[in-house]
Motif scaffolding. Structure first.
Motif, PDB file in Angstrom:
ATOM      1  N   GLY A  35      27.392  63.210  36.750  1.00  0.00           N
ATOM      2  CA  GLY A  35      27.808  62.441  35.631  1.00  0.00           C
ATOM      3  C   GLY A  35      28.624  61.318  36.303  1.00  0.00           C
ATOM      4  N   GLY A  36      29.780  61.601  37.053  1.00  0.00           N
ATOM      5  CA  GLY A  36      30.802  60.865  37.459  1.00  0.00           C
ATOM      6  C   GLY A  36      29.982  59.953  38.584  1.00  0.00           C
ATOM      7  N   LEU A  37      29.347  60.294  39.500  1.00  0.00           N
ATOM      8  CA  LEU A  37      28.542  59.587  40.355  1.00  0.00           C
ATOM      9  C   LEU A  37      27.495  58.607  39.675  1.00  0.00           C
ATOM     10  N   GLY A  38      26.958  59.027  38.754  1.00  0.00           N
ATOM     11  CA  GLY A  38      26.130  58.326  37.875  1.00  0.00           C
ATOM     12  C   GLY A  38      26.785  57.089  37.505  1.00  0.00           C
ATOM     13  N   ASP A  39      28.138  57.325  36.855  1.00  0.00           N
ATOM     14  CA  ASP A  39      28.866  56.248  36.337  1.00  0.00           C
ATOM     15  C   ASP A  39      29.342  55.398  37.294  1.00  0.00           C
ATOM     16  N   GLN A  40      29.716  55.859  38.612  1.00  0.00           N
ATOM     17  CA  GLN A  40      30.164  55.157  39.618  1.00  0.00           C
ATOM     18  C   GLN A  40      28.781  54.343  40.193  1.00  0.00           C
ATOM     19  N   LEU A  41      27.705  54.600  40.315  1.00  0.00           N
ATOM     20  CA  LEU A  41      26.753  53.888  40.782  1.00  0.00           C
ATOM     21  C   LEU A  41      26.189  52.808  39.619  1.00  0.00           C
ATOM     22  N   ARG A  42      26.378  53.199  38.341  1.00  0.00           N
ATOM     23  CA  ARG A  42      25.948  52.048  37.284  1.00  0.00           C
ATOM     24  C   ARG A  42      27.079  50.787  37.533  1.00  0.00           C
ATOM     25  N   ARG A  43      28.272  51.199  37.798  1.00  0.00           N
ATOM     26  CA  ARG A  43      29.487  50.434  37.891  1.00  0.00           C
ATOM     27  C   ARG A  43      28.990  49.436  39.063  1.00  0.00           C
ATOM     28  N   ILE A  44      28.767  50.099  40.020  1.00  0.00           N
ATOM     29  CA  ILE A  44      28.344  49.226  41.490  1.00  0.00           C
ATOM     30  C   ILE A  44      27.281  48.303  41.212  1.00  0.00           C
ATOM     31  N   GLN A  45      26.256  48.842  40.458  1.00  0.00           N
ATOM     32  CA  GLN A  45      24.881  47.986  40.015  1.00  0.00           C
ATOM     33  C   GLN A  45      25.389  46.924  39.338  1.00  0.00           C
ATOM     34  N   GLU A  46      26.313  47.117  38.137  1.00  0.00           N
ATOM     35  CA  GLU A  46      26.638  46.075  37.477  1.00  0.00           C
ATOM     36  C   GLU A  46      27.437  45.096  38.331  1.00  0.00           C
ATOM     37  N   ASP A  47      28.305  45.406  39.096  1.00  0.00           N
ATOM     38  CA  ASP A  47      29.011  44.528  40.165  1.00  0.00           C
ATOM     39  C   ASP A  47      28.062  43.679  40.993  1.00  0.00           C
ATOM     40  N   ALA A  48      26.950  44.601  41.303  1.00  0.00           N
ATOM     41  CA  ALA A  48      26.054  43.856  42.332  1.00  0.00           C
ATOM     42  C   ALA A  48      25.437  42.646  41.373  1.00  0.00           C
ATOM     43  N   GLY A  49      24.796  43.071  40.178  1.00  0.00           N
ATOM     44  CA  GLY A  49      24.361  41.959  39.686  1.00  0.00           C
ATOM     45  C   GLY A  49      25.060  40.726  39.291  1.00  0.00           C
ATOM     46  N   ARG A  50      26.382  40.979  38.946  1.00  0.00           N
ATOM     47  CA  ARG A  50      27.546  39.854  38.641  1.00  0.00           C
ATOM     48  C   ARG A  50      27.230  39.009  40.032  1.00  0.00           C
ATOM     49  N   GLN A  51      27.639  39.605  41.365  1.00  0.00           N
ATOM     50  CA  GLN A  51      27.576  38.957  42.667  1.00  0.00           C
ATOM     51  C   GLN A  51      26.373  38.040  42.787  1.00  0.00           C
ATOM     52  N   LEU A  52      25.040  38.774  42.539  1.00  0.00           N
ATOM     53  CA  LEU A  52      23.973  38.064  42.830  1.00  0.00           C
ATOM     54  C   LEU A  52      23.583  37.061  41.752  1.00  0.00           C
ATOM     55  N   THR A  53      24.014  36.888  40.562  1.00  0.00           N
ATOM     56  CA  THR A  53      24.082  35.980  39.661  1.00  0.00           C
ATOM     57  C   THR A  53      24.952  34.822  40.195  1.00  0.00           C
ATOM     58  N   LYS A  54      26.144  35.100  40.634  1.00  0.00           N
ATOM     59  CA  LYS A  54      26.976  34.150  41.051  1.00  0.00           C
ATOM     60  C   LYS A  54      26.530  33.479  42.534  1.00  0.00           C
ATOM     61  N   PHE A  55      25.864  34.136  43.110  1.00  0.00           N
ATOM     62  CA  PHE A  55      25.212  33.606  44.512  1.00  0.00           C
ATOM     63  C   PHE A  55      23.847  32.704  44.108  1.00  0.00           C
ATOM     64  N   THR A  56      23.152  33.201  43.021  1.00  0.00           N
ATOM     65  CA  THR A  56      22.083  32.592  42.502  1.00  0.00           C
ATOM     66  C   THR A  56      22.421  31.161  41.945  1.00  0.00           C
ATOM     67  N   ASP A  57      23.480  31.203  41.146  1.00  0.00           N
ATOM     68  CA  ASP A  57      23.877  30.111  40.374  1.00  0.00           C
ATOM     69  C   ASP A  57      24.597  28.921  41.277  1.00  0.00           C
ATOM     70  N   SER A  58      25.181  29.572  42.434  1.00  0.00           N
ATOM     71  CA  SER A  58      25.894  28.561  43.488  1.00  0.00           C
ATOM     72  C   SER A  58      24.775  27.807  44.282  1.00  0.00           C
ATOM     73  N   LEU A  59      23.529  28.587  44.408  1.00  0.00           N
ATOM     74  CA  LEU A  59      22.511  28.198  45.335  1.00  0.00           C
ATOM     75  C   LEU A  59      21.881  26.878  44.372  1.00  0.00           C
ATOM     76  N   ILE A  60      21.803  27.218  43.147  1.00  0.00           N
ATOM     77  CA  ILE A  60      20.812  26.192  42.189  1.00  0.00           C
ATOM     78  C   ILE A  60      21.926  25.133  42.009  1.00  0.00           C
TER      79      ILE A  60
END
Length: 140
Positions: free
Chosen positions: A103-128
């Motif tokens: 459960g803790g590992l799943g929470d950790q990986l979910r948080r990492i996934q959300e952070d990665a999504g935000r980073q990729l969104t920022k990266f894509t927005d900057s490219l656009i």
């Protein structure tokens, strides 16, 4: 305007992911020596050693056991090998790391996934945004 891109953000996320997965997998296996089981019979005159996945790696017979009847010797060898397999099973069970908090590992990986999504969104927005600026400058 989008927030500036943290170039180390994606690397940090990857490191966090690998760390979280390392908790689950127990880390690198290169340094791990596989356990060996040892068993004896006939008052120590028959010794057996086994290793995963259940292979006999050594069988030592004291010369005195050659005086035994073949059936008795076979029984003693069987007893030593079975003792070694039981010893191996006990050692292997002890080598398994403690319970993993999935459960803790799943929470950790979910948080990492959300952070990665935000980073990729920022990266894509900057490219656009950069592409739009280049297009506006090219039109002048």
């Amino acid at each position: 305007m989008a927030d500036p891109i943290d170039p180390s953000g994606l690397g940090r996320l990857l490191s966090e992911t690998m760390s979280a997965l390392g908790q689950f997998g127990g880390g690198p296996q290169d340094d791990v020596v596989p356990p060996e089981g040892v068993g004896e019979a006939a008052d120590g005159m028959v010794r057996a050693a086994v290793a995963p996945p259940g292979r006999v790696t050594a069988l030592a017979l004291d010369p005195r056991v050659m005086r035994m009847a073949s059936e008795s010797l076979a029984e003693e060898i069987t007893r030593a090998v079975n003792g070694a397999l039981a010893d191996l099973q006990e050692k292997a069970a002890g080598a398994v790391p403690g319970q993993v908090d999935l459960g803790g590992l799943g929470d950790q990986l979910r948080r990492i996934q959300e952070d990665a999504g935000r980073q990729l969104t920022k990266f894509t927005d900057s490219l656009i945004e950069a592409q739009d600026r280049l297009a506006r400058q090219g039109g002048k």
